[in-house]
Design an enzyme around this catalytic site. Structure first.
Site, PDB file in Angstrom:
ATOM      1  N   ARG A 134       8.587 -10.595  -2.564  1.00  0.00           N
ATOM      2  CA  ARG A 134       8.227 -11.011  -3.923  1.00  0.00           C
ATOM      3  C   ARG A 134       9.378 -11.602  -4.717  1.00  0.00           C
ATOM      4  O   ARG A 134       9.149 -12.243  -5.743  1.00  0.00           O
ATOM      5  CB  ARG A 134       7.612  -9.823  -4.677  1.00  0.00           C
ATOM      6  N   ARG A 183       0.791  -1.230   0.000  1.00  0.00           N
ATOM      7  CA  ARG A 183       0.000   0.000   0.000  1.00  0.00           C
ATOM      8  C   ARG A 183       0.819   1.274   0.000  1.00  0.00           C
ATOM      9  O   ARG A 183       0.342   2.314  -0.428  1.00  0.00           O
ATOM     10  CB  ARG A 183      -0.927  -0.015   1.234  1.00  0.00           C
TER      11      ARG A 183
END
Lengths: 302, 302, 302, 302
Positions: free
Chosen positions: C223, C114
């Site tokens: 990731r 975010r």
């Protein structure tokens, strides 16, 4: 800590008046509601409200319709798995609102944690109380010789006495002058937003602080740590006790995987592997700097 | 909306079981807890938990020890003042947690509101249900001729029928193929994290969404607006109804100072002043572009 | 990857035209500017802009007036200290803006980070291109038997062929229907904001994504990790290479203290200490669950 | 403002040394880089770095491959449209990093803007300079009689003199004692993290502050407003001038649609409409409180 009789009466009234709700209730947290846990000489932490409990963490992780049919054992296992694997969003599903009274210099460290909601007592609008943090003698310590941003031995004798005398006298004098400047007795009275600038950083302020459990854990990891300044750690320690009562599974997972865990660098991992294979590892052949090597020794207990 | 009997039973069980709490209780919100408000053809909004009420907004704004001794009238006045003067932090002191079932293309707009906590049903981990949003005929509309990102007239006859047929057939076929790919019957079965990529954006997903009241108002101002896409507006409208029951003073202030308020540019303010002095103002002497002039006429009702 | 000749010409024009600036310039990053690094079958990552370099991290940590007079060696030492001790704000002083083309199901994972700024290509406003992610055969893998949210062995033979055929055929058909629905040839044409819902999650979208280095490192740790889904890891890996050229000291510190570091729980630390003292430690006397014990064995290489 | 000769030399060296870059360069911003704009008696604002310009806002809004082929006129129109319709993300694509020297009581207001990156000079680690904000006589004002959180008339004569004397004497004495406490001359020396608590809120601190343009506009709307405390407004005003040079189109849009715009409540909109139809509207029949009615009169110039 200094609650006035009126304030204590308000707290008592709130605690005397349970109501019915369909929401999740955390019994360990109900017992803390509204009570003022003393911190430092005039500060406190009070739980004003909370949302969620251990089960709510699991319910969100499972995006479930009800409380779930999973056993309590499964809940603890899931929470430990989520914490171990750095899943943050399920812990964000719990929220707590605190009322905190704290010295301004502590507030200035605290506010650096940005993912939280804050309403602070306004010294533009209102008059601050005459309350200053004066450290207990065992916390009046010298600048550390090894850590540029820490404290070392406790000061003794005359030096300690002089420090305490200065802090008390300057606080009192600055506050007297603050009152003189804003007084409207025989003069116009300086604007409060200006007069406050004469007050030193050990004056107490207050705020409502609301934060989710994930960000609270982050705050506690940094501020309940041995390297945090004692004065903010005193608040963090009290909050740790509250969280342990509120969400006991999440708390234990946090202790095991964050507070009492250790982060090993790539070089440290390599050294542990070599040592477990029986190799003799020294700082020289470790790939670490002297400082890292000391940190490594602390972790593995050598 | 499609709740299974088991899901409905879980909801009923939760609603049958009130507990005692010392926290603030908002009666208008208790009646919503856990119930599934239907939205679109298979979606819903459910309140899972909440924190605070109108009084909690004032309590935080005043950094008070109890509920405060101020009258109810004062509370509404304070809330209206805070809203009018863009004070955001007291509204952040209320929090709500929703369980929402919604089409993926709506979820993609919704998630752009970053100041919120989300746990979404994981299609890497779990298998999605066969539920797709198929618009009701009155919502199958043509591309707008005046607004590049909006819709115009409702489609009629064959064209409308073809659209609905395509949406239904493609949804069904893509889901059949999804099931075939992940099936472990006589084959290994494709990983769920890969198979999900065959599913179109009208499939339903679910999430827990937790947000504070200030950020929720921001969401509602943008998404309950007439320019928002109908499908997300349908969710926003349901949430508006819930908020109105939860914090009625804050809701009315929000309606008056945000939802039904108008922002006048410097040029618009100038034109209003000139018009009220009796001057004849046209687009040519207004300082506005043609587009702004139309927006101005809409606001002042000319 | 598919850049049109016009797009390539725009990139070439930008790269042909250096300008003078007084700002910090990171030579390792200049060479990446605007170039499209291919990812997956049609995706890319392009650096559009950046702010700061290794020296800027130190400059902010020291709140200094100029570049500082400290040696380069001191800079690397300071950066490693900051990373090791979880100081996040100096790393926030570097910023990067990327243009990314990526499948929608990857975008849905990515957006969960975010603390970043995003502008996505709007399918309400514009028409999406006919570009779908079809995995290379070596990435068409079965559901993992040990990890509920991962993939296992690569699919072979007929099963693999069926999967690829389905993905291609459904993508093509859904896109044909998308075009038919929005066509204004002989009909009104469905609104784009509705028609897009027929498109599956392997269609490509694009966005501008801007993030500070601290939050980018957090993204990369999650990731570029072996447990991340391959398709987002492919993007993270390309970004890792870019960051290594941009801020080489920070990158090496990140590798040593995050990417290749290990987090030992309280129980794991205790076991390492006991083992280094020569004690025989087994899962039974370790205080760990079977799953944690396997994770521990992986870390210490037993 | 007090830059040492060494600090000025560092700034001069940085400004003497332009480098080549392929990035977007904003000529209006280059001229500000590193220079210290004086604010209050010892403070300043310096631009350390920036990312983007007006064209970068449009480029992100269009998710384009190059600078775009649109005309400059189109760029300004697009920026005005984005501002008018509350699109925030394109403005987030510009970023600025400032070095600010400011009194602690101003820093405490400033830090409440959470969506920004900050590195503050550490008084745990370092010794603060002897620099205190002493207001110029024209800013020594009385508490406002109409606004609880504002200031009214400028103090005159003896009262003003007493205030300035108090502020100067208390600052000097507190700093003398700070130095005495930390001195290691013939004593151990109090830890800096403790000694700093004796310093009043008008002492200067410094920080690096990095923020995107959307959040900077929000900061400026609140802090360059006539209701903001003068001392923070002085900083906001300087930053306004910098932004006007950096992104002139965005700045003008911000002036027209935010700074000089007015927000009309539902009741105010209704009154404007009625008045324009020739109706006689008074507070009594307006639906507004007395306070809102005065605010309305201010807006429409009655």
């Amino acid at each position: 800590m200094s609650l006035s009789p009126e304030q204590q009466a308000e707290i008592d009234a709130l605690r005397a008046n349970p109501q019915q709700t369909l929401r999740t209730v955390a019994p360990g947290m109900e017992k803390h509601l509204y009570l003022a846990h003393p911190v430092l000489d005039h500060g406190f932490v009070r739980v004003i409200d909370y949302m969620g409990d251990d089960a709510a963490i699991c319910q969100a992780a499972r995006v479930s319709y009800g409380k779930g049919t999973k056993s309590v054992q499964n809940d603890e296992g899931l929470i430990r798995y989520l914490m171990r694997h750095w899943h943050s969003t399920p812990f964000e599903m719990c929220e707590v609102k605190l009322h905190v009274k704290l010295p301004v210099f502590v507030a200035r460290q605290w506010i650096r944690h940005r993912t939280a909601n804050v309403n602070e007592y306004s010294a533009r609008y209102s008059i601050l109380d005459r309350e200053f943090y004066i450290p207990a003698p065992e916390h009046v310590a010298a600048q550390s010789r090894v850590n540029n941003q820490g404290r070392g031995e406790v000061l003794q004798g005359d030096e300690a006495a002089r420090v305490l005398e200065i802090l008390k006298a300057d606080s009192a004098r600055c506050y007297d002058h603050y009152e003189q400047m804003i007084s409207q007795d025989g003069q116009q009275g300086l604007a409060r937003e200006l007069a406050r600038m004469n007050l030193p950083a050990n004056i107490y302020t207050q705020w409502y602080w609301k934060v989710d459990l994930h960000n609270l854990f982050h705050f506690l990891r940094l501020r309940a740590d041995a390297h945090a300044q004692y004065e903010i750690r005193a608040y963090a320690d009290v909050i740790c006790g509250i969280v342990a009562d509120w969400v006991p599974y999440a708390w234990r997972a946090f202790e095991d995987y964050r507070m009492n865990a250790a982060s090993l660098s790539a070089q440290m991992v390599d050294c542990v592997r070599r040592m477990l294979r029986g190799e003799q590892v020294t700082q020289e052949n470790s790939g670490m700097s002297a400082r890292e090597w000391r940190e490594f020794q602390d972790i593995v207990g050598l």
